[in-house]
Design a protein around this motif. Structure first.
Motif, PDB file in Angstrom:
ATOM      1  N   LEU A 117     -39.702  -6.048 -36.251  1.00 31.74           N
ATOM      2  CA  LEU A 117     -39.218  -6.378 -37.608  1.00 31.74           C
ATOM      3  C   LEU A 117     -40.332  -6.501 -38.642  1.00 31.74           C
ATOM      4  O   LEU A 117     -39.967  -6.047 -39.924  1.00 31.74           O
ATOM      5  N   SER A 118     -41.352  -7.026 -38.623  1.00 36.06           N
ATOM      6  CA  SER A 118     -42.525  -7.227 -39.715  1.00 36.06           C
ATOM      7  C   SER A 118     -42.988  -5.834 -40.073  1.00 36.06           C
ATOM      8  O   SER A 118     -43.287  -5.609 -41.235  1.00 36.06           O
ATOM      9  N   LEU A 160     -40.357  -4.563 -42.647  1.00 30.71           N
ATOM     10  CA  LEU A 160     -40.252  -5.359 -43.743  1.00 30.71           C
ATOM     11  C   LEU A 160     -41.621  -5.180 -44.558  1.00 30.71           C
ATOM     12  O   LEU A 160     -41.642  -5.048 -45.751  1.00 30.71           O
ATOM     13  N   TYR A 169     -30.720  -9.248 -31.144  1.00 33.72           N
ATOM     14  CA  TYR A 169     -30.410  -9.416 -32.541  1.00 33.72           C
ATOM     15  C   TYR A 169     -30.514  -8.118 -33.287  1.00 33.72           C
ATOM     16  O   TYR A 169     -31.124  -7.262 -33.096  1.00 33.72           O
ATOM     17  N   HIS A 199     -36.917  -5.095 -29.352  1.00 30.25           N
ATOM     18  CA  HIS A 199     -37.070  -6.591 -29.094  1.00 30.25           C
ATOM     19  C   HIS A 199     -38.551  -6.764 -29.066  1.00 30.25           C
ATOM     20  O   HIS A 199     -38.982  -7.629 -28.436  1.00 30.25           O
ATOM     21  N   ASN A 200     -39.534  -5.859 -29.498  1.00 31.80           N
ATOM     22  CA  ASN A 200     -40.832  -5.519 -29.600  1.00 31.80           C
ATOM     23  C   ASN A 200     -41.345  -6.757 -30.562  1.00 31.80           C
ATOM     24  O   ASN A 200     -40.870  -6.701 -31.443  1.00 31.80           O
ATOM     25  N   GLU A 201     -42.438  -7.306 -29.966  1.00 34.57           N
ATOM     26  CA  GLU A 201     -43.504  -8.011 -30.927  1.00 34.57           C
ATOM     27  C   GLU A 201     -43.705  -7.059 -32.297  1.00 34.57           C
ATOM     28  O   GLU A 201     -44.160  -6.386 -32.301  1.00 34.57           O
ATOM     29  N   GLY A 202     -43.459  -7.717 -33.310  1.00 34.84           N
ATOM     30  CA  GLY A 202     -43.834  -7.098 -34.710  1.00 34.84           C
ATOM     31  C   GLY A 202     -42.875  -5.914 -35.162  1.00 34.84           C
ATOM     32  O   GLY A 202     -43.309  -5.417 -36.395  1.00 34.84           O
TER      33      GLY A 202
END
Lengths: 281, 281
Positions: A210-211, A214, A239, A205-208
């Motif tokens: 998922l980015s 991707l 999630y 659940h860290n910032e960034g």
């Protein structure tokens, strides 16, 4: 001969999609009561093929079906995008003024909500399947009851069509996935070009985070066609991600999975398959 | 005194969530028949506040409600995550053996599907609301019919509870959004720290276009808590994105929007609001 298990009866959209997917092949439809039953059926009869709706342009993703597919570990063989157009069907001789109750599958009912609002006081009753709702009206000779179903189902069960194209949005497509045991999938995919994949993974659940995943995929020229974050049951508001990707080069796609693996956890490949066709109407 | 429009009747989960969100304030619940009616209600009475379920840990996102919110242009004031636990309620004196039909909201029915499977031959009938299903049983003295509703609704309408906690998954939370006209939202958010936002945007269908947007957000220390690609009606299998973000620094968040704007189109801010609490039970 392809034997395909569907949820619902003859004339159900699942069966229509199966016939369109296997166009040119003889198809035997094996009706099942629930989506779960399709998987039980394949366990008992390993040569059986399954087909299941996974998302709809109106209702969105069918999250429960994603879960079933993930748990079963049966790979996806392919996809088909079926135009879904509903009609209102009744016993011959009945008119719209006789209709006091409408029976159909919850998603079909949702898709026709604007039409149903034009019939004041109508009782909306859920049925497990659009086609079986039509069959019940025919076999039980139910007066005052209408089914929302395919034109095909109305014809099969000898019902009269009071209204056609009653879905609120005319751009109503459902995406179906075809799946089965590995040797069946290999046979279905023989001579096909694999250019699509459905994967599931969890990111911290860290910032960034998922980015980063991707970005790596895009460096490998993997194009994302769908993404959905899903609550993880038992860990509310965390999630996992369901992602569909498209690619030109299967080896590059395999390399991209190796590259993202250290950034993610619980990676599951639901299937590699050829991008599917869309029905004409 | 807060006047809050909900879909459903007294004892509905929407009302329970509204009271929890405005804890300490007096709340008057204004029942509406549909989600659309909440927006019509606010048009007629601009001081009215709306509350609406937007996602559920089991059923996923309520895509139609996202559309309503987007079209209305009413900003989000806040969110509340409400634990949803259902009971099976009947007229006093009725037993489980009397129950031939169950009435409830489609999502509540879906959430209790495992329990319903234990009652063979039960007829599942959709109702517009869990609480109104309970009320109808009481006012119409419906024998043989059970409602799936909140314990509160069963108590309000004098029904007997045959089973509690009948939802399949006990980690069943629904996220509600509170919204209204700008001056109402400003008043609700007075003295609150804004650290969350819900946005919608479209990206071109190029490889990597979403990953660029998410990378820029992560450079600005914006954390994504939810993402969902949505089919664009009329442009099948093209997607727009619903994204929830969290941040510590409101100015940085504003700057990040400026930074992503050239990469996206159709950006809509559904609202900036404080991250919400979660109900105790």
């Amino acid at each position: 001969m392809k034997r395909v298990a569907i949820q619902g009866g003859l004339g159900a959209y699942h069966g229509i999609a199966a016939e369109n997917f296997f166009v040119g092949d003889e198809v035997e439809i094996v009706p099942c009561t629930t989506f779960k039953d399709i998987f039980t059926g394949i366990k008992k009869d390993p040569n059986l093929i399954g087909i299941m709706a996974i998302e709809n342009t109106i209702a969105g993703s069918l999250l429960g079906n994603y879960d079933l597919l993930k748990e079963s570990k049966l790979p996806i063989a392919g996809e088909f995008k079926q135009r879904v157009s509903h009609c209102l069907a009744v016993l011959p001789g009945q008119t719209i003024h006789d209709v006091k109750e409408v029976n159909s599958h919850p998603i079909a009912l949702m898709q026709c909500v604007d039409f149903l609002e034009t019939i004041p006081g109508i009782k909306v009753v859920e049925h497990e399947d659009t086609a079986l709702a039509a069959r019940d009206i025919a076999t039980k000779q139910l007066k005052g009851v209408a089914a929302i179903c395919s034109v095909r189902a109305a014809e099969i069960y000898g019902l009269e069509i009071l209204a056609r194209g009653i879905e609120t949005n005319k751009h109503n497509f459902t995406r179906f996935l075809i799946f089965g045991n590995k040797w069946i999938v290999d046979e279905i995919q023989k001579d096909e070009v694999i250019n699509k994949s459905s994967i599931v993974f969890t990111v911290p659940h860290n910032e960034g985070s998922l980015s980063q995943v991707l970005s790596v995929l895009s460096f490998y020229h993997i194009n994302m066609t769908k993404i959905q974050s899903l609550p993880i049951i038992g860990r509310e508001w965390e999630y996992q991600f369901y992602v569909d990707v498209k690619f030109d080069n299967y080896e590059r796609y395999q390399q991209s999975l190796v590259a993202i693996r250290p950034l993610i956890s619980d990676l599951k490949i639901l299937g590699d398959y050829p991008e599917g066709r869309q029905s004409e109407n």
